[in-house]
Write a protein that holds these residues in place. Structure first.
Motif, PDB file in Angstrom:
ATOM      1  N   SER A  12       0.821  -1.215   0.000  1.00 53.54           N
ATOM      2  CA  SER A  12       0.000   0.000   0.000  1.00 53.54           C
ATOM      3  C   SER A  12       0.857   1.267   0.000  1.00 53.54           C
ATOM      4  O   SER A  12       0.326   2.373  -0.067  1.00 53.54           O
ATOM      5  CB  SER A  12      -0.895   0.013   1.233  1.00 53.54           C
ATOM      6  N   THR A  34      -2.030  -5.107   4.990  1.00 48.49           N
ATOM      7  CA  THR A  34      -1.955  -3.739   5.502  1.00 48.49           C
ATOM      8  C   THR A  34      -2.382  -3.705   6.965  1.00 48.49           C
ATOM      9  O   THR A  34      -3.042  -4.619   7.455  1.00 48.49           O
ATOM     10  CB  THR A  34      -2.868  -2.796   4.683  1.00 48.49           C
ATOM     11  N   ARG A  35      -2.022  -2.573   7.621  1.00 54.66           N
ATOM     12  CA  ARG A  35      -2.501  -2.357   8.986  1.00 54.66           C
ATOM     13  C   ARG A  35      -3.785  -1.546   8.959  1.00 54.66           C
ATOM     14  O   ARG A  35      -4.451  -1.428   9.963  1.00 54.66           O
ATOM     15  CB  ARG A  35      -1.429  -1.601   9.791  1.00 54.66           C
ATOM     16  N   LEU A  76       8.213  -5.330   0.754  1.00 51.37           N
ATOM     17  CA  LEU A  76       8.584  -3.927   0.501  1.00 51.37           C
ATOM     18  C   LEU A  76       8.529  -3.101   1.780  1.00 51.37           C
ATOM     19  O   LEU A  76       8.645  -1.873   1.722  1.00 51.37           O
ATOM     20  CB  LEU A  76       7.601  -3.313  -0.504  1.00 51.37           C
ATOM     21  N   SER A 117      18.076  -1.404   0.163  1.00 46.86           N
ATOM     22  CA  SER A 117      18.438  -0.028  -0.161  1.00 46.86           C
ATOM     23  C   SER A 117      19.902   0.004  -0.570  1.00 46.86           C
ATOM     24  O   SER A 117      20.714  -0.757  -0.022  1.00 46.86           O
ATOM     25  CB  SER A 117      18.213   0.841   1.078  1.00 46.86           C
ATOM     26  N   ILE A 154      13.961   6.976  -4.828  1.00 46.21           N
ATOM     27  CA  ILE A 154      12.989   6.658  -5.889  1.00 46.21           C
ATOM     28  C   ILE A 154      12.052   7.856  -6.085  1.00 46.21           C
ATOM     29  O   ILE A 154      11.549   8.418  -5.103  1.00 46.21           O
ATOM     30  CB  ILE A 154      12.179   5.403  -5.500  1.00 46.21           C
TER      31      ILE A 154
HETATM   32  N1  LIG Z   1      11.112   5.572  -1.494  1.00 43.54           N
HETATM   33  C1  LIG Z   1      12.432   5.542  -1.684  1.00 43.54           C
HETATM   34  O1  LIG Z   1      13.049   6.502  -2.166  1.00 43.54           O
HETATM   35  C2  LIG Z   1      13.195   4.289  -1.317  1.00 43.54           C
HETATM   36  C3  LIG Z   1      14.582   4.233  -1.618  1.00 43.54           C
HETATM   37  C4  LIG Z   1      15.290   3.074  -1.280  1.00 43.54           C
HETATM   38  C5  LIG Z   1      14.637   2.001  -0.673  1.00 43.54           C
HETATM   39  N2  LIG Z   1      13.307   2.111  -0.396  1.00 43.54           N
HETATM   40  C6  LIG Z   1      12.634   0.976   0.252  1.00 43.54           C
HETATM   41  O2  LIG Z   1      11.496   0.632  -0.510  1.00 43.54           O
HETATM   42  C7  LIG Z   1      10.457   0.130   0.353  1.00 43.54           C
HETATM   43  C8  LIG Z   1       9.168   0.866   0.087  1.00 43.54           C
HETATM   44  O3  LIG Z   1       9.370   2.247   0.330  1.00 43.54           O
HETATM   45  P1  LIG Z   1       8.170   3.303   0.176  1.00 43.54           P
HETATM   46  O4  LIG Z   1       8.792   4.601  -0.147  1.00 43.54           O
HETATM   47  O5  LIG Z   1       7.128   2.739  -0.693  1.00 43.54           O
HETATM   48  O6  LIG Z   1       7.633   3.368   1.681  1.00 43.54           O
HETATM   49  P2  LIG Z   1       6.176   3.794   2.195  1.00 43.54           P
HETATM   50  O7  LIG Z   1       5.443   4.580   1.179  1.00 43.54           O
HETATM   51  O8  LIG Z   1       6.369   4.395   3.542  1.00 43.54           O
HETATM   52  O9  LIG Z   1       5.411   2.399   2.362  1.00 43.54           O
HETATM   53  C9  LIG Z   1       5.799   1.512   3.356  1.00 43.54           C
HETATM   54  C10 LIG Z   1       4.860   0.320   3.360  1.00 43.54           C
HETATM   55  O10 LIG Z   1       5.299  -0.594   4.361  1.00 43.54           O
HETATM   56  C11 LIG Z   1       4.247  -0.850   5.278  1.00 43.54           C
HETATM   57  N3  LIG Z   1       4.829  -0.689   6.620  1.00 43.54           N
HETATM   58  C12 LIG Z   1       5.636   0.308   7.045  1.00 43.54           C
HETATM   59  N4  LIG Z   1       6.018   0.066   8.316  1.00 43.54           N
HETATM   60  C13 LIG Z   1       5.422  -1.070   8.694  1.00 43.54           C
HETATM   61  C14 LIG Z   1       5.436  -1.813   9.898  1.00 43.54           C
HETATM   62  N5  LIG Z   1       6.143  -1.404  10.954  1.00 43.54           N
HETATM   63  N6  LIG Z   1       4.725  -2.938   9.948  1.00 43.54           N
HETATM   64  C15 LIG Z   1       3.999  -3.338   8.881  1.00 43.54           C
HETATM   65  N7  LIG Z   1       3.951  -2.684   7.717  1.00 43.54           N
HETATM   66  C16 LIG Z   1       4.659  -1.557   7.626  1.00 43.54           C
HETATM   67  C17 LIG Z   1       3.130   0.153   5.040  1.00 43.54           C
HETATM   68  O11 LIG Z   1       1.906  -0.579   5.097  1.00 43.54           O
HETATM   69  P3  LIG Z   1       0.558  -0.116   5.837  1.00 43.54           P
HETATM   70  O12 LIG Z   1       0.792   1.258   6.399  1.00 43.54           O
HETATM   71  O13 LIG Z   1      -0.527  -0.177   4.796  1.00 43.54           O
HETATM   72  O14 LIG Z   1       0.351  -1.160   6.888  1.00 43.54           O
HETATM   73  C18 LIG Z   1       3.423   0.650   3.625  1.00 43.54           C
HETATM   74  O15 LIG Z   1       2.665  -0.088   2.702  1.00 43.54           O
HETATM   75  C19 LIG Z   1      11.009   0.287   1.771  1.00 43.54           C
HETATM   76  O16 LIG Z   1      11.558  -0.945   2.184  1.00 43.54           O
HETATM   77  C20 LIG Z   1      12.084   1.330   1.631  1.00 43.54           C
HETATM   78  O17 LIG Z   1      13.083   1.203   2.633  1.00 43.54           O
HETATM   79  C21 LIG Z   1      12.567   3.214  -0.704  1.00 43.54           C
END
Ligand SMILES: NC(=O)c1ccc[n+]([C@@H]2O[C@H](COP(=O)([O-])OP(=O)(O)OC[C@H]3O[C@@H](n4cnc5c(N)ncnc54)[C@H](OP(=O)(O)O)[C@@H]3O)[C@@H](O)[C@H]2O)c1
Length: 322
Positions: A12, A34-35, A76, A117, A154
């Protein structure tokens, strides 16, 4: 084993939405944990075929039930700022990776795609990168058909990165920027999602780790200046030295909404860049070609430019598939 159903953790979120969409377009059945069902449903509104389930993925029994019957798991889940308990780096990165691997092994799910990452590792300066590294080690030793992805920052129309700069720049005529010389190689979210989908059924990607970077390296200052220009704002960016960058992160850590922490400051000590080609024959999109379409004012001209770059990307992908 043929993969038809994919269980996605973190589906999500920003990257997750694009990964789920790309998977659904390829004909996979997508199941998202999801939560918060209502929020996730809104995030995945354009994906009516995705099943959304409220699951506490940190509870092994619930995780097992969620992945049961899927042939692949995509993890993810990630947090940018450390929190308490399951919202902390250790729980959300390292411990969760262990639970996912255990659940996959126990329930015969052989395929695991894991999001890490760039620069994650045991010796990294920040807890974010160290716990991401710990998760990577767990996945590498899992004995499953794993593939790891290690992106730089990203970007996409719904990101929390350029859009955040755009919001700050709207309010401030002068911006004091910490770590202005930190280097990044921003990668387009749809390219990241395409890499996940291509990897899923590709046996050649088992046991491999892919660094994902866009075509160009930028300093943080250049990215902020790019955002200002793309949003049509004249802004002054003042780069802070190292001590002031640390102090800024220290004070911002105490704000009710965390935009920056000392751990983020430490992550930026390492260049988030790579020199390997983008995998799976995908040509990564340039920031300049994509971002003005959503950062800038919407005009018939920007719409036309966006349309042209989408057509070009479609043609590129058709050519590379041949
Ligand atoms: N965005 C970037 O620039 C970037 C760069 C390098 C790596 N990454 C990696 O890519 C992945 C996705 O990043 P994103 O930007 O899409 O992050 P995001 O928008 O914050 O989404 C994070 C997701 O993980 C779930 N989540 C977060 N904390 C959680 C927890 N404690 N327990 C259960 N579910 C949890 C959330 O689900 P719900 O809230 O629906 O439960 C949400 O769907 C991450 O692993 C991040 O480290 C991102």
């Amino acid at each position: 084993m043929e993969i038809t159903t994919v269980a996605v953790l973190g589906g999500s979120g920003f990257v997750g939405r694009h990964v789920c969409q790309a998977l659904a377009e390829e004909g996979y059945r997508v199941r998202v944990a999801t939560r918060d069902r209502e929020r996730a449903k809104k995030q995945l509104i354009l994906l009516p075929t995705a099943e959304v389930a409220v699951v506490d993925i940190h509870v092994p029994g619930q995780l097992a039930e969620f992945i049961h019957g899927a042939e692949a798991v995509v993890n993810l889940v990630g947090v940018l700022h450390d929190g308490r308990g399951e919202r902390g780096f250790q729980a959300a990165h390292a411990d969760l990776a262990r639970k996912v691997v255990a659940a996959c092994r126990e329930h015969g799910v052989r395929r695991l795609l894991h999001m890490s990452s760039l620069r994650a590792g045991a010796q990294a300066p920040s807890a974010y990168l160290r716990t991401k590294g710990e998760a990577e080690a767990t996945v590498r030793e899992s004995g499953l058909g794993w593939t790891l992805f290690r992106p730089s920052v990203i970007f996409g129309h719904d990101d929390n990165f350029l859009n955040l700069f755009a919001q700050i720049l709207k309010l401030l005529p002068v911006m004091a920027l910490g770590s202005p010389n930190a280097r990044f190689q921003p990668v387009f979210v749809e390219d990241v999602a395409a890499a996940f989908v291509k990897a899923l059924a590709d046996l050649g990607s088992h046991g491999k780790s892919f660094d994902l970077c866009g075509p160009r390296v930028y300093t943080l200052r250049e990215l902020v200046e790019f955002t200002a220009a793309a949003t049509g704002r004249r802004r002054t960016v003042i780069g802070l030295n190292d001590s002031l960058s640390y102090l800024q992160a220290f004070f911002m850590e105490w704000m009710p909404v965390k935009l920056l922490t000392r751990d983020n400051y430490l992550s930026m000590k390492l260049d988030s860049v790579c020199d390997c080609p983008f995998p799976f024959g995908i040509t990564p999109a340039a920031l300049e070609a994509m971002a003005p379409a959503w950062l800038g004012p919407v005009t018939p001209r920007t719409r036309y430019q966006q349309f042209r770059s989408q057509v070009r990307r479609y043609n590129d992908s058709v050519t590379s598939d041949r």
